[in-house]
Design a protein around this motif. Structure first.
Motif, PDB file in Angstrom:
ATOM      1  N   LEU A 117      38.762 -38.789  -5.845  1.00 15.57           N
ATOM      2  CA  LEU A 117      40.130 -39.198  -5.212  1.00 15.57           C
ATOM      3  C   LEU A 117      39.824 -38.332  -3.577  1.00 15.57           C
ATOM      4  O   LEU A 117      39.838 -38.659  -2.786  1.00 15.57           O
ATOM      5  CB  LEU A 117      41.487 -38.997  -5.634  1.00 15.57           C
ATOM      6  CG  LEU A 117      41.758 -39.388  -6.992  1.00 15.57           C
ATOM      7  CD1 LEU A 117      42.716 -38.818  -7.361  1.00 15.57           C
ATOM      8  CD2 LEU A 117      41.958 -40.880  -6.955  1.00 15.57           C
ATOM      9  N   ALA A 118      39.173 -37.143  -3.741  1.00 17.15           N
ATOM     10  CA  ALA A 118      39.156 -36.078  -2.663  1.00 17.15           C
ATOM     11  C   ALA A 118      37.605 -37.171  -1.740  1.00 17.15           C
ATOM     12  O   ALA A 118      37.830 -37.315  -0.308  1.00 17.15           O
ATOM     13  CB  ALA A 118      38.649 -35.429  -2.976  1.00 17.15           C
ATOM     14  N   HIS A 119      36.669 -38.424  -2.327  1.00 20.79           N
ATOM     15  CA  HIS A 119      36.305 -39.018  -1.742  1.00 20.79           C
ATOM     16  C   HIS A 119      36.447 -40.523  -1.320  1.00 20.79           C
ATOM     17  O   HIS A 119      35.526 -41.382  -1.026  1.00 20.79           O
ATOM     18  CB  HIS A 119      34.811 -39.030  -2.251  1.00 20.79           C
ATOM     19  CG  HIS A 119      33.658 -37.823  -1.674  1.00 20.79           C
ATOM     20  ND1 HIS A 119      34.232 -36.271  -2.436  1.00 20.79           N
ATOM     21  CD2 HIS A 119      32.462 -36.986  -1.359  1.00 20.79           C
ATOM     22  CE1 HIS A 119      33.378 -35.873  -2.412  1.00 20.79           C
ATOM     23  NE2 HIS A 119      32.982 -36.027  -1.951  1.00 20.79           N
ATOM     24  N   GLY A 120      38.262 -40.577  -1.447  1.00 27.20           N
ATOM     25  CA  GLY A 120      38.439 -41.361  -1.184  1.00 27.20           C
ATOM     26  C   GLY A 120      38.296 -42.958  -2.206  1.00 27.20           C
ATOM     27  O   GLY A 120      38.336 -44.031  -1.571  1.00 27.20           O
TER      28      GLY A 120
ATOM     29  N   PRO B 224      39.152 -45.768  -4.570  1.00 26.27           N
ATOM     30  CA  PRO B 224      40.386 -47.222  -4.648  1.00 26.27           C
ATOM     31  C   PRO B 224      40.605 -46.582  -5.292  1.00 26.27           C
ATOM     32  O   PRO B 224      40.479 -47.187  -6.803  1.00 26.27           O
ATOM     33  CB  PRO B 224      40.136 -47.847  -3.833  1.00 26.27           C
ATOM     34  CG  PRO B 224      39.054 -48.255  -4.562  1.00 26.27           C
ATOM     35  CD  PRO B 224      37.646 -46.705  -4.399  1.00 26.27           C
TER      36      PRO B 224
ATOM     37  N   LYS C 237      47.650 -40.819  -4.483  1.00 26.89           N
ATOM     38  CA  LYS C 237      46.791 -41.515  -3.330  1.00 26.89           C
ATOM     39  C   LYS C 237      46.859 -42.843  -3.724  1.00 26.89           C
ATOM     40  O   LYS C 237      46.409 -43.313  -1.816  1.00 26.89           O
ATOM     41  CB  LYS C 237      45.425 -41.415  -3.759  1.00 26.89           C
ATOM     42  CG  LYS C 237      43.919 -41.294  -3.764  1.00 26.89           C
ATOM     43  CD  LYS C 237      43.932 -40.720  -2.177  1.00 26.89           C
ATOM     44  CE  LYS C 237      42.676 -40.329  -1.552  1.00 26.89           C
ATOM     45  NZ  LYS C 237      42.343 -38.877  -0.722  1.00 26.89           N
TER      46      LYS C 237
ATOM     47  N   GLN D 292      49.075 -43.248  -0.564  1.00 27.97           N
ATOM     48  CA  GLN D 292      48.317 -43.409   0.730  1.00 27.97           C
ATOM     49  C   GLN D 292      47.334 -43.605   1.525  1.00 27.97           C
ATOM     50  O   GLN D 292      47.299 -43.892   2.418  1.00 27.97           O
ATOM     51  CB  GLN D 292      47.563 -41.061   0.341  1.00 27.97           C
ATOM     52  CG  GLN D 292      46.894 -40.905   2.012  1.00 27.97           C
ATOM     53  CD  GLN D 292      45.376 -39.954   1.069  1.00 27.97           C
ATOM     54  OE1 GLN D 292      46.445 -39.410   0.189  1.00 27.97           O
ATOM     55  NE2 GLN D 292      44.798 -40.155   2.539  1.00 27.97           N
ATOM     56  N   GLN D 293      47.005 -43.873   0.297  1.00 27.32           N
ATOM     57  CA  GLN D 293      45.924 -45.529   1.153  1.00 27.32           C
ATOM     58  C   GLN D 293      46.781 -46.929   1.356  1.00 27.32           C
ATOM     59  O   GLN D 293      46.078 -47.619   2.501  1.00 27.32           O
ATOM     60  CB  GLN D 293      44.988 -45.542  -0.490  1.00 27.32           C
ATOM     61  CG  GLN D 293      43.660 -44.499  -0.818  1.00 27.32           C
ATOM     62  CD  GLN D 293      43.098 -45.300  -2.311  1.00 27.32           C
ATOM     63  OE1 GLN D 293      43.420 -46.298  -2.629  1.00 27.32           O
ATOM     64  NE2 GLN D 293      42.234 -44.053  -2.137  1.00 27.32           N
TER      65      GLN D 293
ATOM     66  N   GLU E 202      47.482 -45.872   4.819  1.00 32.04           N
ATOM     67  CA  GLU E 202      46.520 -45.773   5.546  1.00 32.04           C
ATOM     68  C   GLU E 202      45.946 -47.576   6.221  1.00 32.04           C
ATOM     69  O   GLU E 202      45.430 -47.732   7.310  1.00 32.04           O
ATOM     70  CB  GLU E 202      44.978 -45.283   4.999  1.00 32.04           C
ATOM     71  CG  GLU E 202      45.465 -43.466   5.551  1.00 32.04           C
ATOM     72  CD  GLU E 202      44.104 -42.318   4.381  1.00 32.04           C
ATOM     73  OE1 GLU E 202      43.608 -43.508   3.566  1.00 32.04           O
ATOM     74  OE2 GLU E 202      44.636 -42.000   4.164  1.00 32.04           O
ATOM     75  N   GLN E 203      46.327 -48.224   4.656  1.00 27.61           N
ATOM     76  CA  GLN E 203      45.530 -50.159   5.051  1.00 27.61           C
ATOM     77  C   GLN E 203      47.054 -50.392   5.963  1.00 27.61           C
ATOM     78  O   GLN E 203      46.500 -51.466   6.854  1.00 27.61           O
ATOM     79  CB  GLN E 203      46.126 -50.495   4.207  1.00 27.61           C
ATOM     80  CG  GLN E 203      44.600 -49.925   2.680  1.00 27.61           C
ATOM     81  CD  GLN E 203      44.897 -50.507   1.392  1.00 27.61           C
ATOM     82  OE1 GLN E 203      45.683 -51.131   0.814  1.00 27.61           O
ATOM     83  NE2 GLN E 203      43.980 -50.220   0.764  1.00 27.61           N
TER      84      GLN E 203
ATOM     85  N   GLU F  33      46.102 -49.263   9.277  1.00 32.84           N
ATOM     86  CA  GLU F  33      44.827 -50.110  10.011  1.00 32.84           C
ATOM     87  C   GLU F  33      44.814 -51.581  11.014  1.00 32.84           C
ATOM     88  O   GLU F  33      44.328 -51.529  11.825  1.00 32.84           O
ATOM     89  CB  GLU F  33      43.623 -50.090   8.951  1.00 32.84           C
ATOM     90  CG  GLU F  33      42.179 -50.216   9.035  1.00 32.84           C
ATOM     91  CD  GLU F  33      41.038 -50.018   8.622  1.00 32.84           C
ATOM     92  OE1 GLU F  33      40.477 -51.577   7.938  1.00 32.84           O
ATOM     93  OE2 GLU F  33      41.271 -49.102   7.098  1.00 32.84           O
TER      94      GLU F  33
END
Length: 439
Positions: free
Chosen positions: A60-63, A65, A95, A98-99, A102-103, A106
């Protein structure tokens, strides 16, 4: 050992399977963190199924999905609910949100640019809900959505506030999107009867996330999707003897009618994480949480939270056995599934007009803005399909397993006299942050 793992298939998956956190830390930046194995599982899927907490936090820390699904159609969050560890579920929910933000961020600049480039307009969508269940059909609502667009601002007026599982809420509400404002203030919903307004939340509080975790742990794991693999379109025919392609006016627009063949709504449900006692007890929990009644602490005490389950029995499957298993036949890594699947075929039509002044891409830009309502999200999903030429001015789409909606674009006009006051909160409205708890 590291060199061997770098040269083989699915090195991240193997580290996770074997609980090798040290090697995972070394390899994680060198390989695709979203890579799927033969079962469609990402490294995060495997970490969740096996309860590898250190691996999960590292991924999760490295993103990694969260939303992605495996071949069986289950997301990492679904597998986490089955495993039943509250901390893991909470981490994935945070997470995931958050994702999603972010999408959206974007895509936001392109969306705002597209709205500015599009002409200002007024549009009406008529919704008629229908069911093959006779008594339900008589009770279903209809609605006309009125949409005004000016610059990067959109307003939608509707009388259908919410609709799911045979329950719907009537009202007089308006969604206002002001694309030139900062994200936390760009979307507002008005209750025009009560003269209240609510800024649609951009980020959830910790209390709201923990409430959501309680609901997830207390509910069936659900997945429903429209299968588009087998969908085909054929021209609708009219006439008894001499058949010809059906063409009719839909509002002011000429339209060609098509039959949609092979439309199937697939619903899947899992409940291996729930006991019979849970099923009875949790009804009350879900009702209180979904009505928003758990907000705040009662008598100064925090709400009772759903405890983690005992982990499932440790899998005795080896990595070699897992990696050679045929595609779609994933060995059991967690709890024994308690699983039910149903599918229903729908007969549907779509009327495509070459005359409609809006393009499908433009419609998608509008729907992306005004789709916090579930039935509008379904319309967006449908329009994303590869449709015949033209614009879909009349569509049948399934909303629930027993309910379809007929949507008609009954009016559209480009206009340069849209009143800017439409996109402002009236001065006599009061703010109520909890008027619509689901938004």
């Amino acid at each position: 050992m590291i060199m061997a793992q770098e040269s083989e298939e699915y090195p991240l998956h193997r580290c996770i399977f074997q609980g090798d956190v040290k090697t995972l830390k070394i390899l994680i930046g060198k390989h695709d963190i979203a890579e799927k194995d033969k079962q469609g599982n990402t490294p995060l899927h495997l970490a969740v199924m096996l309860g590898r907490k250190a691996c999960i936090q590292l991924l999760l820390a490295h993103g990694a999905p969260v939303k992605v699904k495996n071949l069986a159609g289950w997301s990492t969050l679904a597998e986490a609910i089955s495993y039943g560890d509250r901390i893991i579920i909470s981490s994935l929910v945070r997470k995931l949100k958050q994702q999603a933000r972010e999408q959206i961020e974007e895509r936001r600049p392109n969306l705002i640019t597209a709205l500015h480039q599009m002409g200002d307009f007024y549009m009406e969508l008529k919704w008629d809900f229908q069911s093959w269940v006779p008594l339900v059909s008589r009770m279903l609502p209809s609605d006309v959505c009125k949409i005004h667009k000016s610059g990067a601002s959109i307003r939608m007026d509707t009388t259908l506030v919410d609709f799911n599982d045979m329950r719907w809420e009537r009202g007089d509400i308006s969604f206002i999107f002001n694309g030139d404002q900062k994200p936390s203030h760009s979307l507002t919903v008005l209750d025009n009867k009560a003269k209240l307004f609510q800024r649609v939340k951009y980020e959830e509080t910790e209390l709201e996330i923990e409430d959501e975790v309680d609901v997830l742990m207390s509910s069936d794991i659900m997945a429903a999707q429209m299968s588009t693999k087998s969908i085909t379109f054929s021209r609708t025919q009219t006439g008894w003897i001499f058949k010809e392609d059906k063409r009719e006016m839909v509002g002011a627009f000429h339209a060609d009618f098509y039959q949609i063949n092979g439309m199937v709504l697939e619903s899947r449900k899992r409940r291996e994480h729930l006991s019979e006692e849970d099923l009875q007890k949790n009804k009350a929990i879900i009702e209180s949480l979904t009505k928003g009644s758990s907000q705040g602490f009662k008598n100064g005490e925090p709400p009772m939270r759903r405890a983690s389950l005992n982990p499932p029995p440790k899998s005795n499957i080896t990595w070699d056995e897992y990696v050679i298993a045929p595609s779609g036949q994933c060995p059991l890594l967690g709890r024994n599934l308690v699983y039910k699947k149903s599918s229903k075929s729908f007969k549907a039509t779509v009327a495509m007009s070459p005359d409609f002044p809006l393009t499908v891409d433009m419609l998608l830009n509008v729907l992306e803005v005004i789709a916090p309502l579930k039935h509008l999200s379904k319309l967006r999903e449908f329009v994303l399909m590869k449709l015949p030429p033209g614009f879909p001015v009349k569509i049948d789409i399934p909303i629930l397993p027993t309910v379809t909606a007929k949507i008609t674009f009954q009016e559209f006009a480009f206009r340069n006299d849209i009143d800017p006051e439409l996109f402002q909160v009236p001065s006599d409205y009061f703010e109520d942050p909890m008027r619509f708890p689901d938004l």
